[in-house]
Design a protein around this motif. Structure first.
Motif, mmCIF file in Angstrom:
data_model
loop_
_atom_site.group_PDB
_atom_site.id
_atom_site.type_symbol
_atom_site.label_atom_id
_atom_site.label_comp_id
_atom_site.label_asym_id
_atom_site.label_seq_id
_atom_site.Cartn_x
_atom_site.Cartn_y
_atom_site.Cartn_z
ATOM 1 N N PRO A 258 0.787 -1.240 0.000
ATOM 2 C CA PRO A 258 0.000 0.000 0.000
ATOM 3 C C PRO A 258 0.818 1.290 0.000
ATOM 4 O O PRO A 258 0.442 2.258 -0.687
ATOM 5 N N PRO A 259 1.967 1.367 0.714
ATOM 6 C CA PRO A 259 2.704 2.644 0.707
ATOM 7 C C PRO A 259 3.507 2.898 -0.577
ATOM 8 O O PRO A 259 4.035 3.993 -0.769
ATOM 9 N N ALA A 260 3.649 1.879 -1.446
ATOM 10 C CA ALA A 260 4.526 2.017 -2.623
ATOM 11 C C ALA A 260 3.959 3.025 -3.617
ATOM 12 O O ALA A 260 2.740 3.182 -3.760
ATOM 13 N N ILE A 261 4.864 3.701 -4.319
ATOM 14 C CA ILE A 261 4.509 4.652 -5.372
ATOM 15 C C ILE A 261 4.749 3.990 -6.723
ATOM 16 O O ILE A 261 5.810 3.395 -6.951
ATOM 17 N N VAL A 262 3.766 4.065 -7.618
ATOM 18 C CA VAL A 262 3.923 3.554 -8.977
ATOM 19 C C VAL A 262 4.369 4.700 -9.868
ATOM 20 O O VAL A 262 3.706 5.734 -9.943
ATOM 21 N N GLN A 263 5.498 4.516 -10.516
ATOM 22 C CA GLN A 263 6.103 5.569 -11.327
ATOM 23 C C GLN A 263 6.264 5.100 -12.774
ATOM 24 O O GLN A 263 6.792 4.012 -13.022
ATOM 25 N N THR A 264 5.790 5.901 -13.711
ATOM 26 C CA THR A 264 6.026 5.600 -15.119
ATOM 27 C C THR A 264 7.516 5.700 -15.418
ATOM 28 O O THR A 264 8.187 6.636 -14.969
#
Length: 418
Positions: A258-264
């Motif tokens: 849940p805390p992870a950031i998805v980055q292009t």
């Protein structure tokens, strides 16, 4: 006369053999060569020693008389070795309980030739090229099926590697894709996904390989399965997951970490932009896009993107639409410290891996099934680090990046580090 030291005896023995071979005009390698004869002598001596251990007494030893088991002649067998094909005599026992270890029953190759075949395959040689190489160097004919059988040995190692324990936390995990051609009725492209992580120590770690699903592609359910597998192997937290617009992946990341950031992936975003543009405009477009992804804030990036759109939308509307659609996953990048941005944009490690994989994949053209393609990719990855002991560094400026990660992500790296 006193006995000589073992090293001296060995040297004298070798010198005597080579001098005799030279006098008789014997070649070092090839059929009937010195290396082949030495291999035969050493192998047969080792097999006799194995039989001695099995029976409990040596040949001609009185202790073996009237025993329950005894020697029962020999059988001829040709094995493939690195010195070429060698015919050896394998000893037998009367009750058939002797199981040789050095050259097992039905074994037709000594282990060294298997290692050679696997090494050549990992370097991207096709099965046909390996057959030709063995014929040229060792003067022996080996079928493509035999080569395939040898390389199939790596599948046990691959299963162990794919299930090995992982670190508890990773600053960044990149999920990339290599397309391979699978001949399933007709030849079609199929993705193989690679998860490549940057460790807390600043090294790269390839977490695993997954074949894409058949049909319309992968969705959230597929990615939930993949990420859950990674989590079950010990990964409790990931700070950033970098990907290239993979459908369903952001939702799966939110569920698993849940805390992870998805980055292009910025690099993929740039490459995809160039696909829509004429080559003569690539340099100018790259120059105009750079201020956007190096902007200090999101608002500054929006203003710069507006200028870019005004300049290029009439000619390349697809590029503007590409960036607009990816903006939500691009924006997190702008909030990162420069050191973190550098880690995400550093592609040398990814490119070196992808180049090796593509070379191996392209050499084979297409594969009969997913498993054959996975085997090829796994061999290519293993060839990058044959010993399996060293993880290559991601960047030489890792300490500054680690401090930036720890501050940005509230100490999650230091709190959960092994």
């Amino acid at each position: 006369m006193g006995s000589a030291a073992p090293g001296v005896v060995d040297e004298q023995l070798i010198r005597g053999l080579t001098e005799r071979a030279r006098a008789e005009g014997l070649q070092l390698t090839g059929e009937g060569g010195l290396l082949g004869r030495l291999t035969k002598l050493v192998t047969e001596a080792a097999l006799e020693g194995e039989l001695d251990d099995h029976l409990g007494y040596a040949k001609h030893d009185p202790a073996g008389r009237n025993g329950s088991n005894s020697r029962n002649g020999k059988r001829s067998k040709t094995v493939l070795t690195e010195a070429g094909p060698v015919e050896i005599a394998v000893p037998r026992d009367r009750d058939g309980s002797f199981e040789p270890k050095l050259v097992a029953k039905r074994q037709r190759r000594l282990s060294g030739i298997d290692d050679l075949v696997i090494s050549l395959s990992a370097k991207g040689l096709t099965h046909g090229e390996i057959c030709a190489h063995l014929a040229e160097i060792y003067g022996t004919q080996v079928s493509k099926q035999t080569i395939s059988t040898i390389t199939d040995r790596v599948m046990d190692g691959m299963a162990e590697w794919q299930n090995r324990p992982l670190d508890r936390v990773y600053p960044v995990v990149f999920i990339d894709c290599i397309n391979v051609k699978i001949r399933d009725g007709q030849v079609a492209n199929r993705p193989i996904y690679i998860a490549l992580a940057v460790t807390v120590d600043g090294t790269r770690d390839i977490l695993g390989l997954w074949a894409g699903e058949h049909g319309d592609g992968e969705g959230a359910k597929y990615w939930l399965r993949v990420l859950t597998e990674i989590k079950n192997r010990g990964v409790n937290d990931v700070c950033i997951v970098v990907c290239d617009g993979l459908k369903g992946l952001p939702d799966a990341v939110t569920t698993v970490w849940p805390p992870a950031i998805v980055q292009t992936c910025i690099v993929h975003l740039l490459r995809n932009s160039f696909r829509y543009a004429s080559r003569k405009d690539w340099a100018t477009i790259a120059k105009d896009l750079k201020p956007i992804y190096t902007a200090p804030t999101e608002q500054a990036a929006l203003d710069l993107f507006a200028d870019f759109s005004d300049k290029w939308e009439a000619r390349y509307p697809a590029i503007v639409r590409l960036w607009t659609n990816a903006w939500a996953e691009f924006v997190p990048f702008l909030a990162f410290d420069t050191e973190i941005r550098t880690i995400i944009c550093t592609t040398n490690a990814i490119e070196s891996i992808n180049a090796r994989i593509r070379r191996a994949v392209n050499a084979r053209g297409h594969f009969p099934n997913d498993q054959a393609a996975l085997k090829c990719v796994y061999l290519a990855i293993m060839s990058l680090d044959p010993t399996g002991k060293g993880r290559k560094r991601w960047t030489n400026r890792w300490k500054a990046a680690l401090n930036a990660f720890d501050i940005t992500f509230d100490g999650r790296l230091s709190a959960t580090k092994n």
